[in-house]
Design a protein around this motif. Sequence first.
Motif, PDB file in Angstrom:
ATOM      1  N   MET A  62     -91.071 -64.812 -42.031  1.00 53.77           N
ATOM      2  CA  MET A  62     -90.591 -64.975 -43.411  1.00 53.77           C
ATOM      3  C   MET A  62     -90.061 -63.644 -43.972  1.00 53.77           C
ATOM      4  N   ARG A  63     -90.762 -62.561 -43.685  1.00 51.81           N
ATOM      5  CA  ARG A  63     -90.291 -61.248 -44.143  1.00 51.81           C
ATOM      6  C   ARG A  63     -88.975 -60.875 -43.476  1.00 51.81           C
ATOM      7  N   TYR A  64     -88.867 -61.164 -42.180  1.00 50.72           N
ATOM      8  CA  TYR A  64     -87.644 -60.850 -41.454  1.00 50.72           C
ATOM      9  C   TYR A  64     -86.471 -61.669 -41.994  1.00 50.72           C
ATOM     10  N   ALA A  65     -86.701 -62.938 -42.296  1.00 52.90           N
ATOM     11  CA  ALA A  65     -85.646 -63.791 -42.844  1.00 52.90           C
ATOM     12  C   ALA A  65     -85.161 -63.266 -44.188  1.00 52.90           C
ATOM     13  N   GLN A  66     -86.089 -62.876 -45.048  1.00 49.82           N
ATOM     14  CA  GLN A  66     -85.708 -62.378 -46.369  1.00 49.82           C
ATOM     15  C   GLN A  66     -84.946 -61.063 -46.263  1.00 49.82           C
ATOM     16  N   LYS A  67     -85.418 -60.145 -45.447  1.00 52.47           N
ATOM     17  CA  LYS A  67     -84.748 -58.843 -45.294  1.00 52.47           C
ATOM     18  C   LYS A  67     -83.374 -59.003 -44.644  1.00 52.47           C
ATOM     19  N   THR A  68     -83.243 -59.928 -43.700  1.00 55.36           N
ATOM     20  CA  THR A  68     -81.957 -60.166 -43.049  1.00 55.36           C
ATOM     21  C   THR A  68     -80.961 -60.782 -44.021  1.00 55.36           C
ATOM     22  N   VAL A  70     -80.777 -60.336 -47.211  1.00 50.79           N
ATOM     23  CA  VAL A  70     -80.320 -59.286 -48.126  1.00 50.79           C
ATOM     24  C   VAL A  70     -79.398 -58.300 -47.402  1.00 50.79           C
ATOM     25  N   SER A  71     -79.792 -57.850 -46.224  1.00 54.27           N
ATOM     26  CA  SER A  71     -79.010 -56.826 -45.531  1.00 54.27           C
ATOM     27  C   SER A  71     -77.672 -57.342 -45.004  1.00 54.27           C
ATOM     28  N   HIS A  72     -77.602 -58.615 -44.595  1.00 54.24           N
ATOM     29  CA  HIS A  72     -76.351 -59.172 -44.084  1.00 54.24           C
ATOM     30  C   HIS A  72     -75.541 -59.889 -45.160  1.00 54.24           C
ATOM     31  N   ARG A  73     -76.130 -60.032 -46.333  1.00 57.73           N
ATOM     32  CA  ARG A  73     -75.506 -60.747 -47.450  1.00 57.73           C
ATOM     33  C   ARG A  73     -75.062 -62.146 -47.028  1.00 57.73           C
ATOM     34  N   ARG A  74     -75.965 -62.810 -46.348  1.00 62.80           N
ATOM     35  CA  ARG A  74     -75.727 -64.159 -45.842  1.00 62.80           C
ATOM     36  C   ARG A  74     -76.950 -65.035 -46.130  1.00 62.80           C
ATOM     37  N   VAL A  80     -89.506 -74.778 -40.705  1.00 66.98           N
ATOM     38  CA  VAL A  80     -90.922 -74.649 -40.371  1.00 66.98           C
ATOM     39  C   VAL A  80     -91.482 -76.021 -40.058  1.00 66.98           C
ATOM     40  N   THR A  81     -92.056 -76.151 -38.856  1.00 68.35           N
ATOM     41  CA  THR A  81     -92.793 -77.369 -38.513  1.00 68.35           C
ATOM     42  C   THR A  81     -94.268 -76.989 -38.423  1.00 68.35           C
ATOM     43  N   THR A  82     -95.104 -77.915 -38.034  1.00 70.61           N
ATOM     44  CA  THR A  82     -96.538 -77.624 -37.967  1.00 70.61           C
ATOM     45  C   THR A  82     -96.877 -76.607 -36.888  1.00 70.61           C
ATOM     46  N   THR A  83     -96.024 -76.474 -35.866  1.00 73.46           N
ATOM     47  CA  THR A  83     -96.338 -75.549 -34.775  1.00 73.46           C
ATOM     48  C   THR A  83     -95.196 -74.615 -34.398  1.00 73.46           C
ATOM     49  N   SER A  84     -94.100 -74.573 -35.178  1.00 71.01           N
ATOM     50  CA  SER A  84     -92.997 -73.682 -34.812  1.00 71.01           C
ATOM     51  C   SER A  84     -92.187 -73.249 -36.031  1.00 71.01           C
ATOM     52  N   ILE A  85     -91.449 -72.151 -35.833  1.00 71.27           N
ATOM     53  CA  ILE A  85     -90.546 -71.623 -36.859  1.00 71.27           C
ATOM     54  C   ILE A  85     -89.239 -71.275 -36.173  1.00 71.27           C
ATOM     55  N   THR A  86     -88.111 -71.676 -36.764  1.00 71.71           N
ATOM     56  CA  THR A  86     -86.796 -71.336 -36.245  1.00 71.71           C
ATOM     57  C   THR A  86     -85.971 -70.779 -37.390  1.00 71.71           C
ATOM     58  N   LEU A  87     -85.346 -69.611 -37.165  1.00 71.84           N
ATOM     59  CA  LEU A  87     -84.502 -68.988 -38.174  1.00 71.84           C
ATOM     60  C   LEU A  87     -83.040 -69.110 -37.771  1.00 71.84           C
ATOM     61  N   THR A  88     -82.204 -69.502 -38.734  1.00 69.94           N
ATOM     62  CA  THR A  88     -80.761 -69.582 -38.527  1.00 69.94           C
ATOM     63  C   THR A  88     -80.075 -68.849 -39.668  1.00 69.94           C
ATOM     64  N   ILE A  89     -78.812 -68.441 -39.439  1.00 70.66           N
ATOM     65  CA  ILE A  89     -78.065 -67.677 -40.433  1.00 70.66           C
ATOM     66  C   ILE A  89     -76.665 -68.269 -40.560  1.00 70.66           C
ATOM     67  N   SER A  90     -76.077 -68.136 -41.743  1.00 68.06           N
ATOM     68  CA  SER A  90     -74.707 -68.605 -41.930  1.00 68.06           C
ATOM     69  C   SER A  90     -73.752 -67.582 -41.311  1.00 68.06           C
ATOM     70  N   THR A  91     -72.649 -68.085 -40.773  1.00 68.62           N
ATOM     71  CA  THR A  91     -71.697 -67.190 -40.112  1.00 68.62           C
ATOM     72  C   THR A  91     -70.772 -66.509 -41.103  1.00 68.62           C
ATOM     73  N   TYR A 128     -84.696 -71.699 -47.820  1.00 68.83           N
ATOM     74  CA  TYR A 128     -83.404 -71.013 -47.890  1.00 68.83           C
ATOM     75  C   TYR A 128     -83.589 -69.633 -48.507  1.00 68.83           C
ATOM     76  N   PHE A 129     -83.244 -68.601 -47.758  1.00 65.48           N
ATOM     77  CA  PHE A 129     -83.302 -67.225 -48.259  1.00 65.48           C
ATOM     78  C   PHE A 129     -81.890 -66.834 -48.676  1.00 65.48           C
ATOM     79  N   GLN A 130     -81.725 -66.586 -49.970  1.00 68.34           N
ATOM     80  CA  GLN A 130     -80.423 -66.261 -50.522  1.00 68.34           C
ATOM     81  C   GLN A 130     -80.080 -64.782 -50.293  1.00 68.34           C
ATOM     82  N   PRO A 131     -78.794 -64.421 -50.349  1.00 75.98           N
ATOM     83  CA  PRO A 131     -78.399 -63.017 -50.159  1.00 75.98           C
ATOM     84  C   PRO A 131     -78.992 -62.057 -51.198  1.00 75.98           C
TER      85      PRO A 131
END
Length: 167
Positions: A62-68, A70-74, A80-91, A128-131
Amino acid sequence: MRENSIERRAPAALIPARGFTLPELVIVMILAGLMAAFALPKFDAALSLRNDAWKDQVQAAMRYAQKTAVSHRRLVCATVTTTSITLTISTTRGAACTAGLAGPGGGLVESSDSSDVTVTLSPSGVIYFQPDGRVTSDEAGSTATTRTFSFTGASSLVLYGETGYVE
């Protein structure tokens, strides 16, 4: 003829005894009791460490998603599921999350836990982590939302919507 059959039998003193003696059984039971008294609490502590490790992975993601975001402005999305997390970013700016987010090691950020520890997200859904660093309930970023992660066997995490801070 009877004398021959007697000679072929082995004397009783030469037949080995089978089984355990009473003192051997008592010693084994005492050792089993001591191991249960000292080993089981340490085993329980090892299981709680596994619970804390999964909680730490969720917090780091979660911290990595938020920092990314902000830093990429994307926009960065966390599924998040009960046993996994997947992070994606807009191009591109203003687009939906379609590309996998590369982590610090170069691989995609996908964490999963194979143990019996599960996470429950409240309210559920994609994060959703905003820029600007806020956490929202939609891609447009209109509503900031605070999320709570509950874990089996570990304390909860709170993700604050207005700041993106994970506690």
